[in-house]
Write a protein that holds these residues in place. Structure first.
Motif, PDB file in Angstrom:
ATOM      1  N   UNK A  23      60.865-104.836 -70.704  1.00  0.00           N
ATOM      2  CA  UNK A  23      60.662-106.283 -70.620  1.00  0.00           C
ATOM      3  C   UNK A  23      61.364-106.860 -69.392  1.00  0.00           C
ATOM      4  N   UNK A  24      62.587-106.394 -69.103  1.00  0.00           N
ATOM      5  CA  UNK A  24      63.313-106.859 -67.930  1.00  0.00           C
ATOM      6  C   UNK A  24      62.567-106.482 -66.653  1.00  0.00           C
ATOM      7  N   UNK A  25      62.027-105.262 -66.594  1.00  0.00           N
ATOM      8  CA  UNK A  25      61.258-104.837 -65.422  1.00  0.00           C
ATOM      9  C   UNK A  25      59.988-105.666 -65.254  1.00  0.00           C
ATOM     10  N   UNK A  26      59.342-106.002 -66.350  1.00  0.00           N
ATOM     11  CA  UNK A  26      58.136-106.834 -66.290  1.00  0.00           C
ATOM     12  C   UNK A  26      58.471-108.210 -65.726  1.00  0.00           C
ATOM     13  N   UNK A  27      59.556-108.799 -66.195  1.00  0.00           N
ATOM     14  CA  UNK A  27      60.009-110.109 -65.697  1.00  0.00           C
ATOM     15  C   UNK A  27      60.347-110.004 -64.211  1.00  0.00           C
ATOM     16  N   UNK A  28      61.063-108.947 -63.833  1.00  0.00           N
ATOM     17  CA  UNK A  28      61.476-108.742 -62.441  1.00  0.00           C
ATOM     18  C   UNK A  28      60.268-108.582 -61.538  1.00  0.00           C
ATOM     19  N   UNK A  29      59.324-107.725 -61.922  1.00  0.00           N
ATOM     20  CA  UNK A  29      58.139-107.462 -61.110  1.00  0.00           C
ATOM     21  C   UNK A  29      57.242-108.687 -60.977  1.00  0.00           C
TER      22      UNK A  29
END
Length: 191
Positions: A23-29
């Motif tokens: 989820x953090x990677x999705x937000x970051x990307x």
């Protein structure tokens, strides 16, 4: 095999950590860099970008000061004007990354692959580039004062107008580099 209570807790914890990381990677990307980093601190997962696949992700102008991107895949990423001061990019893949005007002062890029990276006008003051691959890298007008380039491969790199004052070039491969009269070398160094 019977699951003990501690083992079951560990399995659940690891499952939640994997879910949080995704989820953090999705937000970051999605371009919400600061929000993802702040959330990672709140859930105790500050290292969620270690080894992350950020291939061709646009992070231009992002504040990534002190972020841990160790071993991350940043091939072709846009980091133009990004602040990566003190960031850990050791072992990262930055092939063909666009980092023009990026601030990497004090960053750790030891063993990083910067083949064909654009670092024009980048600030790499006191950066650790030990054993980094800078083959064909564009370092035109880059600030490399006090940088550690020991063992780095700078074959065919463009160093026109670069400032390498007080940098460590011991063991660096400078074969076929491009430089001009405005390139500033460490005291006593002759290319």
């Amino acid at each position: 095999m019977k699951l003990t209570k501690p083992k079951l807790k560990q399995i659940i914890k690891e499952s939640l950590e994997d879910e949080y990381k995704e989820k953090l990677l999705t937000i970051f990307k999605a371009g919400n860099h600061e929000q993802a980093i702040e959330l990672s601190k709140q859930v105790g997962m500050e290292d969620f970008l270690i080894g992350a696949n950020l291939h061709r992700v646009d992070m231009s102008g992002a504040d990534l000061d002190g972020v841990n991107l160790k071993g991350a895949n940043l091939e072709g990423a846009n980091l133009e004007g990004a602040d990566l001061s003190g960031a850990d990019l050791s072992g990262a893949n930055l092939q063909a990354a666009y980092m023009s005007g990026a601030v990497l002062s004090g960053a750790v890029l030891s063993g990083a692959d910067l083949y064909d990276a654009n670092l024009e006008d980048a600030n790499l003051t006191r950066a650790n580039l030990e054993d980094a691959d800078l083959y064909y890298a564009d370092l035109e007008d880059a600030e490399l004062t006090g940088a550690d380039l020991s063992g780095a491969d700078l074959t065919r790199a463009n160093l026109e107008g670069a400032n390498l004052e007080d940098s460590n070039l011991s063991g660096a491969n400078l074969k076929n580099i491009k430089y001009d009269k405005s390139t500033i070398w460490p005291e006593g160094f002759t290319p």
